[in-house]
Scaffold this motif. Structure first.
Motif, PDB file in Angstrom:
ATOM      1  N   ASP A  73      10.986 117.583 -61.433  1.00  0.00           N
ATOM      2  CA  ASP A  73      11.273 118.221 -60.142  1.00  0.00           C
ATOM      3  C   ASP A  73      11.357 117.176 -59.033  1.00  0.00           C
ATOM      4  OD1 ASP A  73      11.555 120.852 -60.925  1.00  0.00           O
ATOM      5  OD2 ASP A  73       9.488 121.418 -60.515  1.00  0.00           O
ATOM      6  N   GLU A  74      10.452 116.207 -59.086  1.00  0.00           N
ATOM      7  CA  GLU A  74      10.448 115.174 -58.034  1.00  0.00           C
ATOM      8  C   GLU A  74      11.730 114.338 -58.072  1.00  0.00           C
ATOM      9  OE1 GLU A  74       5.635 114.749 -57.416  1.00  0.00           O
ATOM     10  OE2 GLU A  74       6.634 113.462 -58.889  1.00  0.00           O
ATOM     11  N   ILE A  75      12.238 114.101 -59.275  1.00  0.00           N
ATOM     12  CA  ILE A  75      13.510 113.377 -59.408  1.00  0.00           C
ATOM     13  C   ILE A  75      14.624 114.221 -58.769  1.00  0.00           C
ATOM     14  CG2 ILE A  75      15.268 112.651 -61.093  1.00  0.00           C
ATOM     15  CD1 ILE A  75      12.840 111.875 -62.917  1.00  0.00           C
ATOM     16  N   GLY A  76      14.609 115.525 -59.080  1.00  0.00           N
ATOM     17  CA  GLY A  76      15.606 116.439 -58.487  1.00  0.00           C
ATOM     18  C   GLY A  76      15.512 116.411 -56.967  1.00  0.00           C
ATOM     19  N   ILE A  77      14.312 116.449 -56.442  1.00  0.00           N
ATOM     20  CA  ILE A  77      14.115 116.455 -54.983  1.00  0.00           C
ATOM     21  C   ILE A  77      14.705 115.185 -54.367  1.00  0.00           C
ATOM     22  CG2 ILE A  77      12.350 116.326 -53.165  1.00  0.00           C
ATOM     23  CD1 ILE A  77      10.588 118.139 -54.974  1.00  0.00           C
ATOM     24  N   ASP A  78      14.468 114.050 -55.015  1.00  0.00           N
ATOM     25  CA  ASP A  78      15.002 112.790 -54.469  1.00  0.00           C
ATOM     26  C   ASP A  78      16.528 112.832 -54.385  1.00  0.00           C
ATOM     27  OD1 ASP A  78      12.575 111.676 -53.994  1.00  0.00           O
ATOM     28  OD2 ASP A  78      12.524 110.409 -55.780  1.00  0.00           O
ATOM     29  N   VAL A  79      17.168 113.423 -55.389  1.00  0.00           N
ATOM     30  CA  VAL A  79      18.634 113.492 -55.353  1.00  0.00           C
ATOM     31  C   VAL A  79      19.101 114.428 -54.221  1.00  0.00           C
ATOM     32  CG1 VAL A  79      20.724 114.099 -56.634  1.00  0.00           C
ATOM     33  CG2 VAL A  79      18.853 112.930 -57.809  1.00  0.00           C
ATOM     34  N   THR A  80      18.406 115.564 -54.061  1.00  0.00           N
ATOM     35  CA  THR A  80      18.801 116.481 -52.966  1.00  0.00           C
ATOM     36  C   THR A  80      18.647 115.777 -51.614  1.00  0.00           C
ATOM     37  OG1 THR A  80      16.595 117.466 -52.711  1.00  0.00           O
ATOM     38  CG2 THR A  80      18.083 118.532 -54.271  1.00  0.00           C
ATOM     39  N   ARG A  81      17.629 114.935 -51.489  1.00  0.00           N
ATOM     40  CA  ARG A  81      17.411 114.219 -50.213  1.00  0.00           C
ATOM     41  C   ARG A  81      18.483 113.162 -49.979  1.00  0.00           C
ATOM     42  NH1 ARG A  81      10.866 113.926 -50.523  1.00  0.00           N
ATOM     43  NH2 ARG A  81      10.556 116.080 -49.881  1.00  0.00           N
ATOM     44  N   SER A  97      18.644 111.499 -39.064  1.00  0.00           N
ATOM     45  CA  SER A  97      19.309 110.892 -40.222  1.00  0.00           C
ATOM     46  C   SER A  97      18.377 110.820 -41.424  1.00  0.00           C
ATOM     47  CB  SER A  97      19.837 109.508 -39.868  1.00  0.00           C
ATOM     48  OG  SER A  97      18.767 108.738 -39.397  1.00  0.00           O
ATOM     49  N   HIS A  98      17.069 110.862 -41.137  1.00  0.00           N
ATOM     50  CA  HIS A  98      16.102 110.898 -42.244  1.00  0.00           C
ATOM     51  C   HIS A  98      15.720 112.365 -42.448  1.00  0.00           C
ATOM     52  CE1 HIS A  98      12.903 109.645 -44.879  1.00  0.00           C
ATOM     53  NE2 HIS A  98      12.099 110.458 -44.233  1.00  0.00           N
ATOM     54  N   PRO A  99      16.150 112.998 -43.545  1.00  0.00           N
ATOM     55  CA  PRO A  99      15.923 114.438 -43.705  1.00  0.00           C
ATOM     56  C   PRO A  99      14.432 114.791 -43.710  1.00  0.00           C
ATOM     57  CG  PRO A  99      17.401 113.594 -45.403  1.00  0.00           C
ATOM     58  CD  PRO A  99      16.843 112.408 -44.690  1.00  0.00           C
ATOM     59  N   PRO A 100      14.054 115.870 -42.995  1.00  0.00           N
ATOM     60  CA  PRO A 100      12.656 116.317 -43.038  1.00  0.00           C
ATOM     61  C   PRO A 100      12.233 116.578 -44.477  1.00  0.00           C
ATOM     62  CG  PRO A 100      13.955 117.683 -41.522  1.00  0.00           C
ATOM     63  CD  PRO A 100      14.899 116.745 -42.179  1.00  0.00           C
ATOM     64  N   THR A 101      10.962 116.320 -44.775  1.00  0.00           N
ATOM     65  CA  THR A 101      10.506 116.458 -46.167  1.00  0.00           C
ATOM     66  C   THR A 101       9.632 117.690 -46.378  1.00  0.00           C
ATOM     67  OG1 THR A 101       8.657 115.019 -45.690  1.00  0.00           O
ATOM     68  CG2 THR A 101      10.610 113.967 -46.622  1.00  0.00           C
ATOM     69  N   GLY A 120      15.183 118.974 -50.822  1.00  0.00           N
ATOM     70  CA  GLY A 120      14.045 119.732 -51.355  1.00  0.00           C
ATOM     71  C   GLY A 120      12.749 119.376 -50.648  1.00  0.00           C
ATOM     72  N   THR A 121      11.713 120.151 -50.938  1.00  0.00           N
ATOM     73  CA  THR A 121      10.405 119.911 -50.310  1.00  0.00           C
ATOM     74  C   THR A 121       9.353 119.572 -51.373  1.00  0.00           C
ATOM     75  OG1 THR A 121      10.081 122.301 -50.265  1.00  0.00           O
ATOM     76  CG2 THR A 121      10.832 121.242 -48.211  1.00  0.00           C
ATOM     77  N   GLU A 122       8.952 120.578 -52.173  1.00  0.00           N
ATOM     78  CA  GLU A 122       7.970 120.270 -53.219  1.00  0.00           C
ATOM     79  C   GLU A 122       8.423 120.833 -54.567  1.00  0.00           C
ATOM     80  OE1 GLU A 122       7.608 123.777 -51.431  1.00  0.00           O
ATOM     81  OE2 GLU A 122       6.180 122.426 -50.484  1.00  0.00           O
ATOM     82  N   PRO A 123       7.771 120.359 -55.681  1.00  0.00           N
ATOM     83  CA  PRO A 123       8.160 120.835 -57.012  1.00  0.00           C
ATOM     84  C   PRO A 123       8.019 122.351 -57.147  1.00  0.00           C
ATOM     85  CG  PRO A 123       6.711 118.938 -57.202  1.00  0.00           C
ATOM     86  CD  PRO A 123       6.713 119.330 -55.755  1.00  0.00           C
ATOM     87  N   GLY A 124       8.806 122.930 -58.032  1.00  0.00           N
ATOM     88  CA  GLY A 124       8.606 124.335 -58.383  1.00  0.00           C
ATOM     89  C   GLY A 124       9.689 125.279 -57.932  1.00  0.00           C
ATOM     90  N   HIS A 125      10.648 124.780 -57.152  1.00  0.00           N
ATOM     91  CA  HIS A 125      11.755 125.673 -56.766  1.00  0.00           C
ATOM     92  C   HIS A 125      13.004 124.832 -56.539  1.00  0.00           C
ATOM     93  CE1 HIS A 125      10.781 124.436 -52.636  1.00  0.00           C
ATOM     94  NE2 HIS A 125       9.530 124.833 -52.860  1.00  0.00           N
ATOM     95  N   THR A 126      14.034 125.433 -55.986  1.00  0.00           N
ATOM     96  CA  THR A 126      15.275 124.686 -55.725  1.00  0.00           C
ATOM     97  C   THR A 126      15.503 124.647 -54.207  1.00  0.00           C
ATOM     98  OG1 THR A 126      16.722 126.592 -55.686  1.00  0.00           O
ATOM     99  CG2 THR A 126      16.258 125.667 -57.853  1.00  0.00           C
ATOM    100  N   THR A 127      16.604 124.052 -53.806  1.00  0.00           N
ATOM    101  CA  THR A 127      16.890 124.010 -52.357  1.00  0.00           C
ATOM    102  C   THR A 127      17.276 125.402 -51.837  1.00  0.00           C
ATOM    103  OG1 THR A 127      19.055 123.124 -52.965  1.00  0.00           O
ATOM    104  CG2 THR A 127      17.432 121.573 -52.107  1.00  0.00           C
ATOM    105  N   ASP A 128      17.727 126.303 -52.717  1.00  0.00           N
ATOM    106  CA  ASP A 128      17.911 127.702 -52.286  1.00  0.00           C
ATOM    107  C   ASP A 128      16.562 128.283 -51.880  1.00  0.00           C
ATOM    108  OD1 ASP A 128      20.620 127.772 -52.751  1.00  0.00           O
ATOM    109  OD2 ASP A 128      20.463 128.767 -54.695  1.00  0.00           O
ATOM    110  N   GLY A 129      15.531 127.924 -52.637  1.00  0.00           N
ATOM    111  CA  GLY A 129      14.169 128.378 -52.318  1.00  0.00           C
ATOM    112  C   GLY A 129      13.720 127.823 -50.977  1.00  0.00           C
TER     113      GLY A 129
END
Ligand code: UTP
Length: 233
Positions: A73-81, A97-101, A120-129
């Motif tokens: 999930d953390e890898i996914g979050i890094d890509v979304t960021r 320019s630095h996306p809120p986390t 993304g923010t934290e593990p367990g969901h997607t950016t839709d979440g």
């Protein structure tokens, strides 16, 4: 004085599969950035950006390496960021320019200026979440989910050519559909995230599903005008 008009917020979720398809991505992102800037000037606008196939590729490598679900999930979050950073940079000031986390950071940024773009923010969901949680937190006027299909269908349109688009659906029916089709694994693809559907169903924020590459239609949905897609209400 904050730079945000005193209107209700709108939340837009751009699916990673829309962000980067391999076809005319640069032209699309230029026009998307213009749209986000334009709408964000009229009304507070928060935009989440997904990781799409890039996220899934890296999640796949991580899975083969035996990484934990949280690490994936953390890898996914890094890509979304990374995607959020690209869009935010093109939108330009006042967008950070630095996306809120975190959600709290995004809400705070939106008080200072609009639009705000994040991944993304934290593990367990997607950016839709994330978009859904933000919409609830901001008591948003509406949420628009820009995805790679033009509507919700009664069957998978890729498998069944007779599948029919559903133009309107109630929140309880939509929730059932989401729960039946996803189990929350990292990198999993369905039209909407379970957490997002649960949160939005509770407060019944009007939600639109539109094809994200049709920008004039996406803009109509964002502005609350009639649009082509699916309305969840
Ligand atoms: P996405 O939001 O891109 O999910 O996040 P997706 O289902 O692949 O959607 P599309 O295809 O972009 O529309 C990619 C992955 O990053 C992790 C999840 O593993 C998700 O599947 N992620 C993302 C989180 O864990 N938390 C977040 O807040 C966001």
């Amino acid at each position: 004085m904050p730079d945000v008009p005193a209107k209700k917020a709108i939340v837009l979720s751009i699916g990673g599969s829309v962000f980067r398809t391999g076809e005319d991505d640069v032209a699309y992102l230029e026009h998307l950035a213009d749209l986000v800037r334009r709408v964000g000037k009229r009304q507070p606008l928060a935009v989440t950006v997904g990781g799409g196939r890039t996220a899934r590729e890296y999640i796949g490598i991580g899975r083969e390496l035996g990484l934990t679900e949280i690490e994936l999930d953390e890898i996914g979050i890094d890509v979304t960021r990374l995607h959020a950073r690209i869009l935010a940079a093109r939108v330009g000031p006042p967008t950070p320019s630095h996306p809120p986390t975190t959600l709290a950071e995004a809400v705070l940024e939106l008080r200072h200026g609009s639009p705000v773009v994040l991944g993304g923010t934290e593990p367990g969901h997607t950016t839709d979440g994330v978009a859904a949680l933000l919409a609830v937190r901001l008591r948003a006027a509406r949420l628009v989910n820009a995805t790679n299909v033009d509507a919700l269908y009664d069957h998978d349109p890729k498998l069944d050519p007779k599948a029919l688009p559903i133009r309107r659906i109630s929140w309880p029916q939509f929730r059932e559909l989401v729960h039946a089709q996803s189990d929350g694994q990292p990198g999993q693809q369905f039209l909407f995230d379970r957490l997002g559907a649960d949160q939005l169903a509770r407060v019944r924020i009007p939600t639109a599903i539109v094809f994200g590459r049709d920008l004039p239609n996406l803009e109509k949905a964002l502005l609350g005008r009639s649009f082509l897609g699916t309305e969840i209400s």
